[in-house]
Design a protein around this motif. Structure first.
Motif, PDB file in Angstrom:
ATOM      1  N   VAL A   1       0.919  -1.190  -0.082  1.00 23.84           N
ATOM      2  CA  VAL A   1      -0.019  -0.026  -0.020  1.00 23.84           C
ATOM      3  C   VAL A   1       0.989   1.215  -0.004  1.00 23.84           C
ATOM      4  O   VAL A   1       1.804   1.196   0.772  1.00 23.84           O
ATOM      5  N   LYS A   2       0.562   2.372  -0.662  1.00 24.70           N
ATOM      6  CA  LYS A   2       1.577   3.314  -0.798  1.00 24.70           C
ATOM      7  C   LYS A   2       1.543   4.240   0.476  1.00 24.70           C
ATOM      8  O   LYS A   2       0.733   4.380   1.132  1.00 24.70           O
TER       9      LYS A   2
ATOM     10  N   GLN B   1      -0.075   7.197   5.322  1.00 27.37           N
ATOM     11  CA  GLN B   1       0.134   8.376   6.226  1.00 27.37           C
ATOM     12  C   GLN B   1      -1.048   9.221   6.410  1.00 27.37           C
ATOM     13  O   GLN B   1      -1.346   9.733   7.333  1.00 27.37           O
ATOM     14  N   VAL B   2      -1.670   9.671   5.213  1.00 27.39           N
ATOM     15  CA  VAL B   2      -2.800  10.494   5.474  1.00 27.39           C
ATOM     16  C   VAL B   2      -3.937   9.879   6.134  1.00 27.39           C
ATOM     17  O   VAL B   2      -4.860  10.774   6.541  1.00 27.39           O
ATOM     18  N   MET B   3      -4.106   8.487   5.824  1.00 30.58           N
ATOM     19  CA  MET B   3      -5.355   7.785   6.499  1.00 30.58           C
ATOM     20  C   MET B   3      -4.944   7.795   8.192  1.00 30.58           C
ATOM     21  O   MET B   3      -5.862   8.170   9.042  1.00 30.58           O
TER      22      MET B   3
ATOM     23  N   SER C   1      -1.826   0.421   8.673  1.00 29.71           N
ATOM     24  CA  SER C   1      -0.523   0.088   8.567  1.00 29.71           C
ATOM     25  C   SER C   1      -0.383  -1.584   8.369  1.00 29.71           C
ATOM     26  O   SER C   1       0.562  -2.084   7.865  1.00 29.71           O
ATOM     27  N   GLU C   2      -1.496  -2.214   8.761  1.00 30.87           N
ATOM     28  CA  GLU C   2      -1.732  -3.761   8.321  1.00 30.87           C
ATOM     29  C   GLU C   2      -2.176  -4.151   7.044  1.00 30.87           C
ATOM     30  O   GLU C   2      -2.152  -5.189   6.563  1.00 30.87           O
TER      31      GLU C   2
ATOM     32  N   PRO D   1       2.505  15.316  -4.454  1.00 29.43           N
ATOM     33  CA  PRO D   1       2.792  15.622  -3.098  1.00 29.43           C
ATOM     34  C   PRO D   1       1.717  14.986  -2.299  1.00 29.43           C
ATOM     35  O   PRO D   1       0.560  14.541  -2.643  1.00 29.43           O
ATOM     36  N   ILE D   2       2.163  14.949  -0.979  1.00 34.46           N
ATOM     37  CA  ILE D   2       1.247  14.501   0.048  1.00 34.46           C
ATOM     38  C   ILE D   2      -0.032  15.099   0.134  1.00 34.46           C
ATOM     39  O   ILE D   2      -1.110  14.638   0.428  1.00 34.46           O
TER      40      ILE D   2
END
Length: 133
Positions: free
Chosen positions: A44-45, A50-52, A60-61, A106-107
């Motif tokens: 997963v990107k 990060q944004v979630m 993360s899993e 970008p983020i």
């Protein structure tokens, strides 16, 4: 009875994963949630994770899954904007959300996509609750 919904894109590495995260957090009372891709991908990107996380959803899993990893028949199929011929999966209802893939940008692009997906998931949940789907 919960509706089986799957969010599908090519790699199941960003948009469909974010949609799965939102739908599980906001709609688990009416939805049985899956996501998948049409092609294998390694992870997963990190931008999506990060944004979630910023929104309080731990992905993360999460890992990319293929169509063969989810139920063969669904109540609702949501394609994310594949830019290719989207896959056919038997379902009672399908729609394409036509979202741009923020990967490589970008983020802030990931944050914008996250917020658009949240609004679309909230709308989907309302339609399911109102028996419109």
């Amino acid at each position: 009875m919960k509706k089986k919904v799957a969010f599908v894109c090519v790699h199941n590495s960003c948009r469909s994963q974010m949609a799965e995260g939102w739908a599980k957090k906001l709609g688990s009372h009416v939805l049985e949630v899956y996501s998948a891709g049409t092609e294998e991908y390694k992870e997963v990107k990190p931008g999506a994770v990060q944004v979630m996380e910023e929104a309080g959803i731990d992905m993360s899993e999460h890992y990319p899954k293929l169509l063969s990893d989810i139920p063969a028949e669904l109540d609702i199929l949501i394609t994310m904007g594949c830019n290719v011929v989207c896959p056919f999966v038997p379902s009672s209802h399908s729609e394409d959300w036509g979202l741009e893939d923020p990967s490589g940008g970008p983020i802030e692009d990931f944050r914008n996509t996250r917020d658009i997906i949240k609004e679309k998931v909230e709308d989907l949940i309302k339609r399911v609750e109102n028996n419109e789907i």
